[in-house]
Design an enzyme around this catalytic site. Structure first.
Site, PDB file in Angstrom:
ATOM      1  N   GLY A  67       1.744   2.789  -2.717  1.00 54.63           N
ATOM      2  CA  GLY A  67       1.730   3.553  -4.018  1.00 54.63           C
ATOM      3  C   GLY A  67       2.622   2.899  -5.301  1.00 54.63           C
ATOM      4  N   LYS A  68       2.541   1.580  -5.271  1.00 52.66           N
ATOM      5  CA  LYS A  68       3.453   0.916  -6.321  1.00 52.66           C
ATOM      6  C   LYS A  68       2.547   0.897  -7.655  1.00 52.66           C
ATOM      7  CE  LYS A  68       3.446  -3.346  -4.212  1.00 52.66           C
ATOM      8  NZ  LYS A  68       2.904  -2.542  -3.040  1.00 52.66           N
TER       9      LYS A  68
ATOM     10  N   ALA B  58      -3.589  -8.658  -3.145  1.00 47.33           N
ATOM     11  CA  ALA B  58      -2.958  -7.495  -3.511  1.00 47.33           C
ATOM     12  C   ALA B  58      -4.393  -6.232  -4.001  1.00 47.33           C
ATOM     13  CB  ALA B  58      -2.098  -7.304  -4.602  1.00 47.33           C
ATOM     14  N   GLY B  59      -4.234  -5.131  -3.585  1.00 48.76           N
ATOM     15  CA  GLY B  59      -5.176  -4.111  -4.030  1.00 48.76           C
ATOM     16  C   GLY B  59      -4.236  -2.726  -4.549  1.00 48.76           C
ATOM     17  N   HIS B  60      -4.120  -2.657  -5.922  1.00 49.98           N
ATOM     18  CA  HIS B  60      -3.559  -1.797  -6.545  1.00 49.98           C
ATOM     19  C   HIS B  60      -4.462  -0.461  -6.870  1.00 49.98           C
ATOM     20  CE1 HIS B  60       0.085  -4.423  -7.457  1.00 49.98           C
ATOM     21  NE2 HIS B  60      -0.110  -4.199  -6.208  1.00 49.98           N
TER      22      HIS B  60
ATOM     23  N   LYS C  35       0.656   3.421  -8.604  1.00 47.97           N
ATOM     24  CA  LYS C  35       0.899   4.946  -9.105  1.00 47.97           C
ATOM     25  C   LYS C  35       2.207   5.013  -9.834  1.00 47.97           C
ATOM     26  CE  LYS C  35       1.962   9.282  -7.070  1.00 47.97           C
ATOM     27  NZ  LYS C  35       1.944  10.255  -5.924  1.00 47.97           N
TER      28      LYS C  35
ATOM     29  N   ASP D 275       0.792  -1.126   0.081  1.00 52.27           N
ATOM     30  CA  ASP D 275       0.004   0.121  -0.049  1.00 52.27           C
ATOM     31  C   ASP D 275       0.891   1.289  -0.014  1.00 52.27           C
ATOM     32  OD1 ASP D 275      -2.305  -1.612   0.107  1.00 52.27           O
ATOM     33  OD2 ASP D 275      -1.795  -2.038   2.510  1.00 52.27           O
TER      34      ASP D 275
ATOM     35  N   GLN E 172       2.255  -6.599  -2.387  1.00 50.25           N
ATOM     36  CA  GLN E 172       2.678  -6.570  -0.909  1.00 50.25           C
ATOM     37  C   GLN E 172       4.101  -5.752  -0.589  1.00 50.25           C
ATOM     38  OE1 GLN E 172       1.655  -9.967  -2.277  1.00 50.25           O
ATOM     39  NE2 GLN E 172      -0.150  -8.923  -1.912  1.00 50.25           N
TER      40      GLN E 172
HETATM   41  P1  IMP Z   1      -2.225 -12.642   3.094  1.00 49.38           P
HETATM   42  O1  IMP Z   1      -1.237 -12.379   1.987  1.00 49.38           O
HETATM   43  O2  IMP Z   1      -3.949 -12.563   2.652  1.00 49.38           O
HETATM   44  O3  IMP Z   1      -2.021 -13.951   3.418  1.00 49.38           O
HETATM   45  O4  IMP Z   1      -2.132 -11.707   4.372  1.00 49.38           O
HETATM   46  C1  IMP Z   1      -1.027 -11.719   5.093  1.00 49.38           C
HETATM   47  C2  IMP Z   1      -0.669 -10.375   5.528  1.00 49.38           C
HETATM   48  O5  IMP Z   1      -0.367  -9.708   4.685  1.00 49.38           O
HETATM   49  C3  IMP Z   1      -1.729  -9.914   6.306  1.00 49.38           C
HETATM   50  O6  IMP Z   1      -1.286  -9.145   7.198  1.00 49.38           O
HETATM   51  C4  IMP Z   1      -2.517  -8.938   5.257  1.00 49.38           C
HETATM   52  O7  IMP Z   1      -3.176  -7.872   5.802  1.00 49.38           O
HETATM   53  C5  IMP Z   1      -1.117  -8.668   4.445  1.00 49.38           C
HETATM   54  N1  IMP Z   1      -1.311  -8.268   3.059  1.00 49.38           N
HETATM   55  C6  IMP Z   1      -1.450  -9.133   1.801  1.00 49.38           C
HETATM   56  N2  IMP Z   1      -1.611  -8.531   0.851  1.00 49.38           N
HETATM   57  C7  IMP Z   1      -1.411  -7.217   1.327  1.00 49.38           C
HETATM   58  C8  IMP Z   1      -1.782  -6.062   0.271  1.00 49.38           C
HETATM   59  O8  IMP Z   1      -1.823  -5.947  -0.864  1.00 49.38           O
HETATM   60  N3  IMP Z   1      -1.564  -4.683   0.902  1.00 49.38           N
HETATM   61  C9  IMP Z   1      -1.255  -4.841   2.384  1.00 49.38           C
HETATM   62  N4  IMP Z   1      -1.011  -5.765   3.161  1.00 49.38           N
HETATM   63  C10 IMP Z   1      -1.473  -7.045   2.661  1.00 49.38           C
HETATM   64 MG    MG Z   2      -2.507  -2.224  -1.921  1.00 42.64          MG
END
Ligand code: IMP
Ligand code: MG
Length: 335
Positions: A15-16, A41-43, A18, A13, A177
């Site tokens: 800002g990749k 992931a959420g970009h 962006k 999170d 991540q």
């Molecule tokens: P998982 O990847 O869903 O197994 O989650 C493992 C940890 O990584 C947790 O603390 C999630 O909140 C965090 N996490 C996984 N993907 C993201 C992301 O894209 N952004 C921020 N935190 C993430």
């Molecule tokens: Mg994100």
């Protein structure tokens, strides 16, 4: 072959999306490759004034660039197909641009259901951990074996090494991540199940000598979502959360906030071999005129934005690499 890599130096999170979006606009990439993670992931990407949140699909689709979900990734078919439809509906020709590597693995509904019961790590409940577990236990299912994914499957080897369509291949690697969530370098077990460093990008079939730039992306403060206690005691973090809209793009969970930890940033910058570092969200702290960071156990407070900028640039040049290029960015420069 030339490759630029975008890596996150903190907990995701930063800002990749962006930065990757801006790099696609400025360069002539032939491919954008997502190299790790799944729909956890959420970009968040602003493209021509519209907001998009992507989970699986790399940002090359916004620029007509071939976009590959690489072998280091895990894919949930329904989520992928839904994302594809949504992009198409918004006028992005994703169907003809998106591909999935034969050897990427699937996240099944069983993986998702199992991950849904997690309380220990605070996962995104998207099935990421169980999918990687099954991959390494050699009982996973690869993307090429899902009939619904057939139109999108490609061989990375053929694409990168035996394809006459390209004189020269120029790749942007888009990571998911971040360093603090890396399965080896993060705060285990509060980590994700994939590798989030440049090493992970190379696993997708590109030789190390192809690397041109490594873009490390950080925020001027830190955020984390998950089960461990992370937030610092300052009341200002509530305000930062609101101004910075620090809520998970995938799960909507409030992100815990703390000041930047320079030791971790230095470690991430060194291990990733960053040639460029961008600090995002400067505008959030600018509105509050509050500039702090941790150097080891010491909390430093700076009078002005330029003071923290000078300190960070100087320390990274002195302690990491004298040629490193350090940049500071606010969301006002949205694309
Ligand atoms: P998982 O990847 O869903 O197994 O989650 C493992 C940890 O990584 C947790 O603390 C999630 O909140 C965090 N996490 C996984 N993907 C993201 C992301 O894209 N952004 C921020 N935190 C993430
Ligand atoms: Mg994100």
């Amino acid at each position: 072959m030339i490759a630029d890599i975008v890596v996150d130096l903190q907990y995701g999170d930063c800002g990749k999306g962006k930065i990757a979006h801006a790099l696609c606009r400025e360069n002539s990439y032939t491919h954008v490759i997502r190299y790790n993670g799944g729909c956890n992931a959420g970009h968040t990407i602003y493209h021509e004034g519209k907001k998009f949140v992507t989970h699986h699909i790399p940002c090359g689709v916004f620029f007509g660039i071939k976009s590959i979900i690489g072998p280091g990734c895990v894919v949930h078919t329904d989520t992928f197909l839904k994302e594809l439809e949504e992009l198409e509906k918004a006028g992005i020709p994703a169907k003809k641009l998106v591909h999935i590597a034969t050897n990427a693995h699937l996240i099944t509904d069983f993986h998702k259901a199992e991950d849904g019961k997690d309380e220990k790590i605070g996962t995104t409940k998207k099935g990421n951990g169980p999918a990687y577990r099954d991959k390494y236990a050699r009982r996973g299912v690869r993307a090429k074996d899902d009939p619904r994914l057939q139109p999108y499957i490609i061989s990375m080897y053929h694409e990168l090494y035996e394809n006459e369509e390209y004189n020269e291949i120029e790749i942007l690697f888009e990571g998911a991540q971040g360093f603090g969530l890396d399965v080896d370098w993060g705060d285990y077990p509060y980590v994700t199940s994939s590798h989030c460093t440049v090493g992970s990008a190379l696993l997708n079939g590109v030789p190390p000598k192809a690397i041109r730039d490594v873009w490390g992306v950080a925020k001027i403060y830190e955020t984390y979502v998950g089960a461990k206690n992370f937030e610092g005691p300052d009341e200002i973090f509530d305000t930062i959360r609101e101004i910075g809209q620090e809520y998970g793009a995938t799960t909507g969970r409030p992100r815990q906030i703390n000041w930047l930890d320079f030791d971790m940033l230095k470690m991430a910058t060194r291990i990733n071999g960053c040639t460029k570092v961008v600090f995002n969200k400067m505008d959030v702290l600018e509105g509050l005129n509050s500039w702090c960071l941790y150097d080891g156990p010491n909390l430093y407070q700076f009078e002005e934005k330029t003071d923290i900028e000078t300190w960070l640039s100087g320390k990274l040049e002195l302690e990491v690499d004298e040629d490193i290029e350090v940049m500071f960015s606010g969301d006002k420069e949205r694309i």
